[in-house]
Design a protein around this motif. Structure first.
Motif, PDB file in Angstrom:
ATOM      1  N   ASP A 190      -9.372  -0.047   8.418  1.00  0.00           N
ATOM      2  CA  ASP A 190      -8.504   0.240   7.274  1.00  0.00           C
ATOM      3  C   ASP A 190      -7.124  -0.401   7.372  1.00  0.00           C
ATOM      4  OD1 ASP A 190     -10.495   1.732   6.108  1.00  0.00           O
ATOM      5  OD2 ASP A 190      -9.763   3.652   6.892  1.00  0.00           O
ATOM      6  N   SER A 191      -6.659  -0.664   8.588  1.00  0.00           N
ATOM      7  CA  SER A 191      -5.336  -1.271   8.754  1.00  0.00           C
ATOM      8  C   SER A 191      -5.285  -1.981  10.098  1.00  0.00           C
ATOM      9  CB  SER A 191      -4.227  -0.210   8.670  1.00  0.00           C
ATOM     10  OG  SER A 191      -4.362   0.738   9.709  1.00  0.00           O
ATOM     11  N   ARG A 221       1.772  -6.744   9.340  1.00  0.00           N
ATOM     12  CA  ARG A 221       1.012  -5.496   9.290  1.00  0.00           C
ATOM     13  C   ARG A 221       0.253  -5.434   7.968  1.00  0.00           C
ATOM     14  NH1 ARG A 221       2.578  -2.110  13.354  1.00  0.00           N
ATOM     15  NH2 ARG A 221       4.530  -2.712  14.423  1.00  0.00           N
ATOM     16  N   TRP A 222      -1.041  -5.151   8.022  1.00  0.00           N
ATOM     17  CA  TRP A 222      -1.855  -5.106   6.810  1.00  0.00           C
ATOM     18  C   TRP A 222      -2.556  -3.761   6.660  1.00  0.00           C
ATOM     19  CZ3 TRP A 222      -6.985  -4.145   7.701  1.00  0.00           C
ATOM     20  CH2 TRP A 222      -7.502  -4.489   8.949  1.00  0.00           C
ATOM     21  N   LYS A 223      -2.830  -3.414   5.394  1.00  0.00           N
ATOM     22  CA  LYS A 223      -3.513  -2.164   5.093  1.00  0.00           C
ATOM     23  C   LYS A 223      -4.434  -2.403   3.902  1.00  0.00           C
ATOM     24  CE  LYS A 223      -2.604   2.658   3.778  1.00  0.00           C
ATOM     25  NZ  LYS A 223      -1.541   3.651   3.449  1.00  0.00           N
ATOM     26  N   CYS A 236       0.534  -6.037   2.635  1.00  0.00           N
ATOM     27  CA  CYS A 236       1.024  -6.646   3.881  1.00  0.00           C
ATOM     28  C   CYS A 236       2.535  -6.484   3.992  1.00  0.00           C
ATOM     29  CB  CYS A 236       0.669  -8.131   3.932  1.00  0.00           C
ATOM     30  SG  CYS A 236      -1.097  -8.476   4.026  1.00  0.00           S
TER      31      CYS A 236
END
Length: 321
Positions: A190-191, A221-223, A236
């Motif tokens: 998920d992230s 950082r990605w989600k 992001c």
């Protein structure tokens, strides 16, 4: 002896640049010599050419007005006017006396460059501001960059102290920035965090030959917002500001940005263009938060996803709404 007092809108200007403007008839080499032999002082103290000036500073220069101050310069030939643009097309998200936040559309370059001669964000901003675009020898300018094909929030400094503030912020502080992007494939979780150094994008061949490729720290950082078997809509946040950082990071982990002609998967791009109607890079600078250059209070600006990208999400069954 002549004196100049630094106004707020000249704060941040280097001493040598200020003197070249004020003493235009004095050769540059002589100005540097005057600083070196202490004929120029700032607040009564010895000065350095590169030192930044602050509001309220007093510059004292040994010499008479007849010796130092430039006579009226002859009228210079004016440059050709920039290409005509319609400033009413500018989507302004926030504006005050210090700055503007603009929602830049995809396809608009921020500055002129290779093959780009007009219709830039700079042209639109200066057409919108008119005579107010120039203030105490500073011309309103974008404080950072977005790729030509990336849409979303970009900040414009309207005063020199605002530009000094933003330059320091983007160089050392990194304001909080959030992007929306559509990528190929199913994300593994998920992230996540991509902590992968990237080669300096504009390093010269001479520099590479002398010291090798310069690698720069880069963190994204990605989600996952929505996921299908074919693609994922991601949010992001970047902790560093490297050129093409999100695009380079995501392709490095096997999930290229949809519509990316430089780093992307060309077969995937053709497919999403045909099926979902994506005709541009799916990358949008959705949000930025930063301290205001005047009062340092937090300012947050958000730009809604453009209609053409919303349509793509609907066709891909990834509409988060």
């Amino acid at each position: 002896m002549i004196e100049f007092r630094i106004e707020e809108d000249s704060a941040g200007m280097r001493l040598d640049k200020f003197l070249r403007k004020k003493l235009a008839n004095v050769p540059t080499s002589h100005l540097f010599k005057m600083i070196r032999v202490k004929k120029v002082r700032v607040n009564g103290k010895r000065a350095q050419p590169e030192q930044p000036l602050a509001a309220g500073d007093t510059i004292s220069i040994r010499g008479t007005q007849e010796q130092l101050l430039a006579p009226s310069a002859p009228e210079e030939r004016k440059p050709p006017p920039p290409p005509a643009v319609d400033p009413s097309e500018l989507d302004i998200l926030l504006e005050d006396d210090w700055l503007m936040a603009v929602n830049k559309p995809s396809g608009m370059a921020v500055h002129t460059g290779s093959g780009i001669t007009g219709g830039t964000l700079v042209d639109y901003v200066r057409a919108y501001l008119g005579p107010k675009a120039v203030r105490n020898d500073f011309t309103a300018s974008p404080a950072h960059r977005l790729d030509r094909e990336t849409s979303g929030v970009i900040l414009v400094a309207k005063r020199r102290p605002a530009m000094v503030h933003f330059t320091d912020l983007f160089t050392n502080g990194h304001p909080r920035k959030r992007y929306l992007t559509l990528v190929k494939g199913k994300m593994p979780r998920d992230s996540g965090v991509i902590n992968l150094p990237l080669a300096e994008h504009q390093q010269t061949a001479e520099s590479k030959a002398r010291r090798g490729v310069n690698m720069q720290d880069a963190i994204t950082r990605w989600k996952v917002i929505r996921q299908s078997s074919e693609a994922a809509l991601l949010s992001c946040v970047i902790e560093t500001g490297r050129t093409h950082q999100i695009r380079r990071h995501l392709v490095a982990i096997g999930h290229p940005v949809a519509g990316d002609k430089k780093y992307g998967d060309f077969a995937f791009n053709r497919d999403v263009r045909a099926r979902w109607g994506l005709k541009r890079l799916f990358l949008h600078a959705e949000f930025i938060e930063f301290p205001h250059p005047a009062h340092q209070g937090k300012v947050a600006v958000e730009a809604e996803l453009p209609p053409e990208l919303k349509d793509v999400l609907k066709r891909a069954a990834l509409d988060p709404s």
